[in-house]
Write a protein that holds these residues in place. Structure first.
Motif, mmCIF file in Angstrom:
data_model
loop_
_atom_site.group_PDB
_atom_site.id
_atom_site.type_symbol
_atom_site.label_atom_id
_atom_site.label_comp_id
_atom_site.label_asym_id
_atom_site.label_seq_id
_atom_site.Cartn_x
_atom_site.Cartn_y
_atom_site.Cartn_z
ATOM 1 N N MET A 1 0.883 -0.980 0.094
ATOM 2 C CA MET A 1 0.099 -0.365 0.457
ATOM 3 C C MET A 1 1.173 1.345 -0.056
ATOM 4 S SD MET A 1 -3.273 -1.161 2.423
ATOM 5 C CE MET A 1 -3.575 0.433 2.075
ATOM 6 N N LEU A 2 0.392 2.313 -0.444
ATOM 7 C CA LEU A 2 0.926 3.583 -0.307
ATOM 8 C C LEU A 2 -0.025 4.372 0.503
ATOM 9 C CD1 LEU A 2 1.465 3.947 -4.287
ATOM 10 C CD2 LEU A 2 2.589 2.926 -2.799
ATOM 11 N N TYR A 3 0.912 5.785 1.045
ATOM 12 C CA TYR A 3 0.441 6.898 1.577
ATOM 13 C C TYR A 3 0.481 8.005 0.915
ATOM 14 C CZ TYR A 3 4.428 8.701 3.749
ATOM 15 O OH TYR A 3 5.553 8.836 3.856
ATOM 16 N N VAL A 4 -0.230 9.120 1.514
ATOM 17 C CA VAL A 4 -1.037 10.505 1.277
ATOM 18 C C VAL A 4 -0.745 11.137 2.058
ATOM 19 C CG1 VAL A 4 -0.709 12.076 -1.056
ATOM 20 C CG2 VAL A 4 -0.917 9.945 -1.561
ATOM 21 N N LYS A 30 -6.947 3.109 -5.454
ATOM 22 C CA LYS A 30 -8.158 4.121 -4.805
ATOM 23 C C LYS A 30 -7.275 4.505 -3.298
ATOM 24 C CE LYS A 30 -10.627 -0.226 -3.390
ATOM 25 N NZ LYS A 30 -11.768 -0.773 -2.832
ATOM 26 N N ILE A 31 -8.921 5.600 -2.659
ATOM 27 C CA ILE A 31 -8.226 6.097 -1.684
ATOM 28 C C ILE A 31 -9.205 4.686 -0.445
ATOM 29 C CG2 ILE A 31 -8.441 7.428 0.355
ATOM 30 C CD1 ILE A 31 -8.237 9.487 -2.151
ATOM 31 N N ALA A 32 -8.398 3.964 0.444
ATOM 32 C CA ALA A 32 -8.773 2.645 1.789
ATOM 33 C C ALA A 32 -9.276 3.458 2.985
ATOM 34 C CB ALA A 32 -8.041 1.925 1.143
ATOM 35 N N ALA A 40 -4.497 6.384 3.173
ATOM 36 C CA ALA A 40 -3.931 4.974 2.963
ATOM 37 C C ALA A 40 -4.600 4.232 1.473
ATOM 38 C CB ALA A 40 -4.428 4.209 4.058
ATOM 39 N N ILE A 41 -3.490 4.465 0.835
ATOM 40 C CA ILE A 41 -3.680 3.986 -0.864
ATOM 41 C C ILE A 41 -3.576 2.519 -0.977
ATOM 42 C CG2 ILE A 41 -3.707 4.183 -3.141
ATOM 43 C CD1 ILE A 41 -2.562 7.087 -1.933
ATOM 44 N N GLU A 42 -4.467 2.026 -1.805
ATOM 45 C CA GLU A 42 -4.383 0.602 -2.419
ATOM 46 C C GLU A 42 -3.933 0.878 -3.991
ATOM 47 O OE1 GLU A 42 -8.175 -1.636 -2.467
ATOM 48 O OE2 GLU A 42 -8.653 -1.329 -0.150
ATOM 49 N N GLY A 43 -2.908 0.493 -3.717
ATOM 50 C CA GLY A 43 -1.515 0.990 -4.775
ATOM 51 C C GLY A 43 -0.226 0.410 -4.735
ATOM 52 N N ASP A 44 0.295 0.302 -6.282
ATOM 53 C CA ASP A 44 1.713 0.303 -6.033
ATOM 54 C C ASP A 44 2.311 1.002 -6.451
ATOM 55 O OD1 ASP A 44 1.648 -0.691 -8.519
ATOM 56 O OD2 ASP A 44 0.753 -2.357 -8.359
ATOM 57 N N GLU A 59 3.833 15.648 1.105
ATOM 58 C CA GLU A 59 4.845 14.210 0.805
ATOM 59 C C GLU A 59 3.584 12.679 0.182
ATOM 60 O OE1 GLU A 59 6.111 11.282 4.367
ATOM 61 O OE2 GLU A 59 6.654 13.669 4.553
ATOM 62 N N TYR A 60 4.488 11.779 0.186
ATOM 63 C CA TYR A 60 4.005 10.386 -0.441
ATOM 64 C C TYR A 60 4.596 9.109 -0.316
ATOM 65 C CZ TYR A 60 5.764 9.925 -5.580
ATOM 66 O OH TYR A 60 6.512 9.079 -6.292
ATOM 67 N N GLY A 61 4.457 7.902 0.254
ATOM 68 C CA GLY A 61 5.159 6.828 0.300
ATOM 69 C C GLY A 61 5.258 5.348 0.242
ATOM 70 N N ILE A 62 5.401 4.579 0.842
ATOM 71 C CA ILE A 62 4.908 3.326 0.552
ATOM 72 C C ILE A 62 4.488 2.883 1.995
ATOM 73 C CG2 ILE A 62 6.036 0.690 0.898
ATOM 74 C CD1 ILE A 62 8.228 1.749 -1.462
ATOM 75 N N LEU A 63 3.360 2.706 2.256
ATOM 76 C CA LEU A 63 2.430 2.332 3.826
ATOM 77 C C LEU A 63 3.725 0.529 3.924
ATOM 78 C CD1 LEU A 63 1.408 3.232 6.103
ATOM 79 C CD2 LEU A 63 -0.760 3.023 4.780
#
Length: 333
Positions: A1-4, A30-32, A40-44, A59-63
């Motif tokens: 997952m990712l975060y923004v 999508k934003i989960a 918290a984002i479902e994505g890669d 910022e954004y990053g890997i969650l």
């Protein structure tokens, strides 16, 4: 997952910008979950080139994971093989959000010790990897991929451009408007003014088209685009209510624009509501895609746009100052 982590001044606009770019990357992304300003984002990593375009974001990053309490956070951190994520030295940095409900004193040190025991060196001044912990309703742990420095946007504010007029969108909002229009290859601004929206779009690698009624604005926008290194542009002197005449054989995938709000000079002697309606009709004729546009709050943009044929998808309110409230709209043909 990712975060923004989005900005807090216009959070609904910032969230929608993220959603638009995720849609461009992969419609399954999508934003989960949301926790104050953390998404918290479902994505890669396929989303990274699109998230790099963000304007209304810190910022954004890997969650890695979320935790309901500090004890769960430490337990999950112990079970992770940090070698998959940390290259070189690291530092743990905590963000305590306004809705933080946990006791997080010394959390950075304790989490850092867990990672350190796996053989990684700490560097507090210039780490290769920044481990981020966000405290909100939950605790969130990830690593930063990209931080958006405020200075880079400040350097493109209206008063920093060689051709300067005081009335212009802040660069972050201008960039968000381009992203809300889902521009992949190009964007048109039929009220370009000094070129603020076009500058942001051009810096994203898009081909930009601009129109303005005034010759001095066309030349000024050209100077500004060149100053910021934007080369792939088409600028024309013309009337935003007659776009099909200006572009007889062209249909655009995206339009992002900020029409003038009031003075007789900027409205060229026309009534404001008349100008807005004719401009929307003109845009509809040359657009096959999304429109991102701002209007004063006292203009019934939804009614006018839907009568023309637009589908109004979103609107986001902003109080600019005591005499101006506006909405940012996202519409689709």
């Amino acid at each position: 997952m990712l975060y923004v982590e989005i900005l807090g001044n216009l959070p609904s606009l910032a969230k929608s910008e993220v959603k638009a770019l995720l849609e461009l990357a992969d419609r399954r992304f999508k934003i989960a979950e949301e926790d104050y300003l953390l998404l918290a984002i479902e994505g890669d990593e396929r989303a990274f080139p699109f998230l790099d375009r963000l304007g209304m974001t810190h910022e954004y990053g890997i969650l890695f994971f979320s935790a309901e309490n500090v004890e769960e956070l430490y337990a999950k951190a112990e079970s992770i093989d940090w070698g998959e994520y940390i290259a070189g030295t690291f530092k743990v940095d905590r963000e305590t959000m306004r809705n933080c409900t946990h006791y997080v004193e010394n959390l950075e040190k304790k989490l850092g010790a867990i990672i350190y025991r796996q053989g990684f060196k700490v560097n507090l001044s210039n780490p290769n990897t920044l481990v981020r912990v966000y405290c909100g309703k939950k605790l969130w742990v990830g690593i930063r991929v990209r931080f958006f420095k405020a200075k880079t946007f400040d350097e493109r504010k209206a008063d920093k451009r060689p051709f300067y007029k005081p009335i212009a969108l802040p660069p972050r909002i201008a960039r968000a408007m381009v992203n809300l229009a889902r521009a992949r290859k190009e964007v048109l601004d039929p009220f370009m003014g000094t070129g603020g929206i076009l500058i942001e779009a051009g810096l994203m690698g898009l081909k930009v088209y601009g129109v303005d009624l005034r010759k001095d604005m066309v030349e000024g926008a050209r100077i500004n685009l060149e100053y910021f290194g934007v080369k792939d542009y088409v600028l024309k002197k013309g009337d935003a209510t007659k776009l099909r005449e200006i572009f007889p054989d062209k249909t655009f995938e995206a339009v992002a624009t900020d029409p003038p709000y009031g003075s007789s000079a900027t409205l060229a002697g026309r009534k404001r509501e008349e100008l807005y309606e004719k401009a929307l009709m003109s845009i509809y004729e040359v657009l096959d895609g999304y429109l991102s546009i701002a209007f004063p709050a006292d203009f019934n943009a939804e009614k006018v746009a839907e009568k023309i044929g637009f589908e109004v998808l979103e609107k986001h309110y902003q109080r600019v100052h005591s005499s101006l409230d506006r909405y940012f709209y996202v519409m689709k043909t």
